[in-house]
Design a protein around this motif. Sequence first.
Motif: not given
Length: 453
Positions: A397-403, A405-406, A412, A416
């Motif tokens: 989830p963090l990889c998707y959010f940072f890379s 979405l952000s 990103g 993550g």
Amino acid sequence: MKYDWSSHNRTLIGLTVPMAVEQFLRISMGNINVFLLGQYSDEAVAAVGVANQFITMGQMLLTLASNGAAVIISQYLGAGDNENAERSVSVTLILSLLMGLVVCPWLIFTPQLFVEHINLTPVIMEEAAGYLRVVGGALLWHGIFGALSATCRCYHCPRLPMYAIAVMNILNLAGCVWAVFVTKENVTACIAWVNAGSTLAGTAILAFGTVKRLNIRWNRSGSLVSYIRLAGQVLHIGMPGGLESVSYNAAQIITTGMVAGLGMVTVSAKSYLNSIVVYIYVCGMCFGQACQLVVARMGGAGELEKAQEFVKRNFKINLMLNVGISLCVIVSRKTLAGLLTDNNDIAGLVCNVLVIDLFIQAGRALNHCYTSSLRAVGDVRFTMTVMIASTWLVSVPLCYFFSVLSGMGLYGIWLGFAVDECLRGVLSLFRWRKQKWKTGMERRLAEIENMGI
């Protein structure tokens, strides 16, 4: 009376150095392919990089038994039960062979099934599938090699697999140079066959050396029930570790899919980064594996308090290895990136992400030391639960959010990874210090005693 650590320290160094050389040479086989392909085509690098993620997953499944056997055999040797240690070797070889017969046909006959769901161009996908078919089919020998290598380490003869890997590298290098600079046609396919052939040769050399050098009675008799019990013990330790590795690698494949839509530059940069960072942590990883074998012997001998102190002393060394080597790579990152590719965009991205990787290596030091030690004393359910939960609830989830979405791209992804690695390491540290693993290890000692000690 103060305990004399000199014998354990000698064992630790004697295991770590050959294991590190072996791992460097093993990693070099794949990275030589990437380096030489970089002189041929960045698209070929991307194809092999994608295929290697599935190959790595297959390797993890095929070394599932050998990972568990390294702990079980060491525990029996620590307890002085040579008979069950020798039987465990035979069980491990059989389990590795059976696993290979299950996994390899999937990679040989349906490679497109694995690569078609990643956002690749048709040319890259075709090359990746062809490479996966050949090298994946040769993973059967990788499983046998892993079982023999684990056996050599348990019996304190780690130089045998090191020598076998050296021969594999020589054959692989010669074949890859021929494919890239002489044939210049179907280069990716040629390198795949060279990799498969050198793996077969190295496995044959290690098998011959193991039979000749190790004082193991291969014709050890025993009841079917005893062998089934040993297989259960090996899988009890190996299965959770294997599921951890497969889960982690599956997440790596998903993150590759995340960056694939960002273009060939990002995909190629991730392949080059994977080739570099593995060298950063290999010494710490091997030190942790050597520590695991010593802790398993201590556990088998009932020296639980000594094991507790032993792990605490060695964490500092592990941290210095990982962080120190990472800093050296950061200092020389421009030179390293320039050796891998002449594309300035790819090289610049690689150099920047390597700085973030320093935080990942600090977290890995915790996992190399404390997570490996928890496996050595049989606390595998905890390590498996933490790994899988952190991978899918934190890392992906963090990889998707940072890379995505952000909009941070590859930066990103690495951010993550860093959060996930550090979180798992801290949880393993707390688990070890709470000493809940001692109850399970005491039950394991009673089980060893009931099997004939």
